[in-house]
Design an enzyme around this catalytic site. Structure first.
Site, PDB file in Angstrom:
ATOM      1  N   THR A 184       0.942  -1.243   0.045  1.00 28.07           N
ATOM      2  CA  THR A 184       0.042  -0.018   0.125  1.00 28.07           C
ATOM      3  C   THR A 184       0.921   1.326   0.096  1.00 28.07           C
ATOM      4  O   THR A 184       1.782   1.265   0.265  1.00 28.07           O
ATOM      5  CB  THR A 184      -0.878  -0.127   1.264  1.00 28.07           C
ATOM      6  OG1 THR A 184       0.099  -0.006   2.346  1.00 28.07           O
ATOM      7  CG2 THR A 184      -1.779  -1.096   1.320  1.00 28.07           C
ATOM      8  N   GLU A 329      -5.857  -3.494  -1.567  1.00 26.88           N
ATOM      9  CA  GLU A 329      -6.076  -4.648  -0.640  1.00 26.88           C
ATOM     10  C   GLU A 329      -7.545  -5.327  -1.541  1.00 26.88           C
ATOM     11  O   GLU A 329      -7.783  -6.461  -0.930  1.00 26.88           O
ATOM     12  CB  GLU A 329      -6.562  -4.287   0.634  1.00 26.88           C
ATOM     13  CG  GLU A 329      -5.627  -3.687   1.493  1.00 26.88           C
ATOM     14  CD  GLU A 329      -5.198  -2.099   1.517  1.00 26.88           C
ATOM     15  OE1 GLU A 329      -5.229  -1.628   0.389  1.00 26.88           O
ATOM     16  OE2 GLU A 329      -4.578  -1.609   2.458  1.00 26.88           O
ATOM     17  N   LYS A 439     -13.369  16.355  13.000  1.00 30.69           N
ATOM     18  CA  LYS A 439     -14.247  16.331  13.905  1.00 30.69           C
ATOM     19  C   LYS A 439     -14.430  17.688  14.823  1.00 30.69           C
ATOM     20  O   LYS A 439     -13.564  18.045  15.362  1.00 30.69           O
ATOM     21  CB  LYS A 439     -13.843  15.127  14.772  1.00 30.69           C
ATOM     22  CG  LYS A 439     -15.227  14.740  15.679  1.00 30.69           C
ATOM     23  CD  LYS A 439     -15.139  13.522  16.439  1.00 30.69           C
ATOM     24  CE  LYS A 439     -16.623  12.704  16.703  1.00 30.69           C
ATOM     25  NZ  LYS A 439     -16.389  11.579  17.218  1.00 30.69           N
ATOM     26  N   TRP A 444     -19.031  15.573  12.523  1.00 34.19           N
ATOM     27  CA  TRP A 444     -18.141  14.932  11.424  1.00 34.19           C
ATOM     28  C   TRP A 444     -18.127  16.136  10.453  1.00 34.19           C
ATOM     29  O   TRP A 444     -19.469  16.558   9.831  1.00 34.19           O
ATOM     30  CB  TRP A 444     -18.571  13.781  10.766  1.00 34.19           C
ATOM     31  CG  TRP A 444     -18.360  12.537  11.815  1.00 34.19           C
ATOM     32  CD1 TRP A 444     -18.946  11.710  12.156  1.00 34.19           C
ATOM     33  CD2 TRP A 444     -17.014  12.309  12.284  1.00 34.19           C
ATOM     34  NE1 TRP A 444     -18.610  10.913  13.107  1.00 34.19           N
ATOM     35  CE2 TRP A 444     -17.215  11.047  12.913  1.00 34.19           C
ATOM     36  CE3 TRP A 444     -15.626  12.453  12.171  1.00 34.19           C
ATOM     37  CZ2 TRP A 444     -16.116  10.304  13.818  1.00 34.19           C
ATOM     38  CZ3 TRP A 444     -14.541  11.858  12.915  1.00 34.19           C
ATOM     39  CH2 TRP A 444     -14.981  11.021  13.738  1.00 34.19           C
TER      40      TRP A 444
END
Ligand code: AMP
Length: 541
Positions: A184, A329, A439, A444
């Site tokens: 990754t 992934e 946040k 959010w």
């Protein structure tokens, strides 16, 4: 009672055999470093893959050994994509843009025994030569014997190929054997390896070619701009062979002008790449128009395609855009955004709103969104949750690592770290990475939505929004913007005013910083980790 169907191993050599039997004359073209084209066919590829499999044996590569590749997209890299797995070894694609320490870490972690190197990239690999003792041989291509290098134990690809026989019996009979390894891009922590199996990649290839997914066909000419070192070039080298599509490999020629020429001259039907590439191409095509009516689908993924750019392509250039989402992934394809019958009555503007979403999970990928407590959330188009997936081409552990709860749930789902809403029809809209969400006062704020809105401003070329620490609210959003060249003057207040009618007041950044350039990761995404470091002082004290 057991079924009575054949136990037919799903291995990469079956894909190559299929291409050779059905599509031997279809072309694979590579733009070489000197700008000329190398052209050959699937039949040539097939013959050379067999030779290369023998070369690997002569270098002592055995079943399960890792073989590194350090290259642009070209025919030699394609040969490695098949010969390495088809001879039982694991093709480990190395990202040519990694920092030296990361590159050395990955080569050592994978224990690569041989690395195949595109000689145009020698300096990047030479930087780490003293740190990668596991590598016994380096094989160079796009080079001749006169080249000078610090790499030890070198040989030349074409010399080895000239000596090798074109007869090789495929050796993989267990479809669960590893075939490929991709790390990754890792903007946090050490890179982690996704280890694909023959079975997982075979099924991913079929999944990618479903009519509801990318749906490559025999008449397509595919241009993978997405690098072969990034998530197996989105699986396109395998999907093309299965479909019989022709391929155009751009080599090092990734500049907008070169890509525009390649599309027009090679009659590309499906170019595939990240949004920053298509941003550059759009500007080039506006400045120097070409006939690109050959494109039937501009595939884009890797980061969110701004809605304004979708509109620009579809309305001004008449190029249909296909937005997709995936991860290393997930092999990598997870979702695709095709309009469905339910969208037929929508206006063009409403359709572009849908296309800015990342789309529905393709068959073979199961998806859910969950809250912090692990409760499954509704698909109502509004509730945000972490995206979790499971399926036959999704990792169940990282290479050399026990599965950790931060990556995998106890009931067997992979935690993507992306936060999204799902519409009732199953269309995902990515709101953020869990670590990038802002946040503020317990609520959010989606950085992606603010970025999209900023990038819709005519003076803005690129925009990233990050969370910065704030004394009162915990975190607040900060916009970091690159203005378009020749743009009308606009300042921070002007941009905030522009955002104001579109968002709840608490979503609005107090400040937007204008910069000359945004830091990018090795795969061309905004590097928010670096941006957060640059603005770490936030609104404290
Ligand atoms: P990588 O494994 O480097 O390809 O990165 C995967 C990550 O890229 C995903 O988890 C997403 O955060 C992001 N990503 C990929 N495709 C998209 C997309 N179409 N829109 C938004 N983010 C995306």
């Amino acid at each position: 009672m057991q079924g009575l169907m054949m136990d037919y191993p799903l291995t990469m050599d079956r894909i190559l055999e299929h291409a050779n039997a059905l599509h031997p004359h279809k072309r694979i073209s590579t733009k070489l470093p000197d700008g000329s084209f190398h052209r050959y066919t699937y039949a040539d590829l097939y013959r050379r893959v067999k030779k290369l499999a023998n070369v690997l044996g002569s270098l002592g590569v055995g079943i399960g050994d890792r073989v590194g590749t350090f290259s642009w997209n070209n025919y030699q890299h394609l040969e490695l994509y098949y010969a390495v797995p088809c001879s039982g070894a694991v093709c480990h694609t190395l990202n040519i843009r990694l920092f030296p320490d990361q590159l050395a870490y990955i080569i050592n972690h994978a224990e690569d025994r041989v690395v195949f190197v595109d000689a145009t990239l020698l300096p990047a690999l030479e930087q780490v030569v003293d740190q990668i003792g596991c590598v016994e041989h380096f094989v160079l291509f796009n080079a001749n014997g006169e080249i000078e290098t610090r790499l030890p134990n070198i040989s030349f690809y074409e010399d080895l190929m000239a000596e090798a026989e074109a007869i090789f019996d495929w050796v993989v009979d267990d479809e669960n054997m590893a075939m490929g390894l991709c790390y990754t891009s890792g903007t946090t922590g050490e890179p982690k390896g996704a280890l694909y199996s023959h079975r997982s990649m075979f099924l991913h290839t079929m999944g990618e070619n479903q009519a509801n997914a990318l749906a490559l066909v025999e008449s397509d000419v595919v241009l993978p701009v997405v690098p072969q070192f990034h998530a197996m070039a989105w699986g396109l080298p395998y999907a093309c062979a299965m479909a019989g599509s022709e391929m155009v490999m751009p080599g090092p020629h990734l500049q907008p002008q070169a890509l525009a020429d390649m599309i027009a001259e090679e009659q590309v039907t499906i170019p595939a790449g990240v949004p920053t590439i298509w941003m550059g191409l759009y500007r080039e095509l506006k400045a120097n128009p070409r006939d690109i009516s050959c494109i039937r689908s501009l595939v884009v993924g890797g980061s969110a395609m701004p809605r304004t750019l979708i509109e620009a392509y579809e309305k001004e250039l008449h190029v249909p855009v296909l937005h997709a989402w995936g991860m290393t992934e997930i092999s990598p394809l997870g979702t695709v955004c095709r309009l469905q019958r339910a969208h037929q009555g929508l206006s063009e503007a409403e359709k572009w709103d849908v296309q800015a979403r990342q789309g529905y999970p393709i068959a073979g990928v199961e998806m859910r969104i969950v809250d912090d407590a692990g409760e499954v959330l509704p698909w109502d188009g509004e509730t945000m949750g972490e995206v979790q997936v499971r399926g036959p081409w999704i990792v169940r552990a990282y290479f050399k690592q026990d599965p950790l709860p931060e990556h995998f749930t106890p009931d067997g789902w992979f935690r993507t770290g992306d936060v999204a809403t799902m519409s009732p029809e199953g269309y995902m809209a990515i709101m953020d990475r869990t670590k990038d969400l802002v946040k503020s006062g317990g609520e959010w704020i989606s950085s992606v939505e603010l970025e999209n809105a900023l990038m819709a401003h005519s003076s803005v070329m690129e925009a990233a929004v990050i969370a910065i620490p704030d004394e009162k609210w915990g975190e607040r959003p900060l916009g970091v913007v690159v203005l378009a060249p020749d743009a009308d003057a606009v300042n921070s207040e002007g941009l905030v005013e522009y955002l104001a009618p579109q968002f709840a007041k608490f979503w609005l950044p107090e400040r937007i910083v204008l910069v000359d350039e945004l830091p990018k990761t090795s795969v061309g995404k905004f590097d928010k980790k670096v941006l957060r470091q640059q603005h770490a002082e936030g609104n404290l004290g």
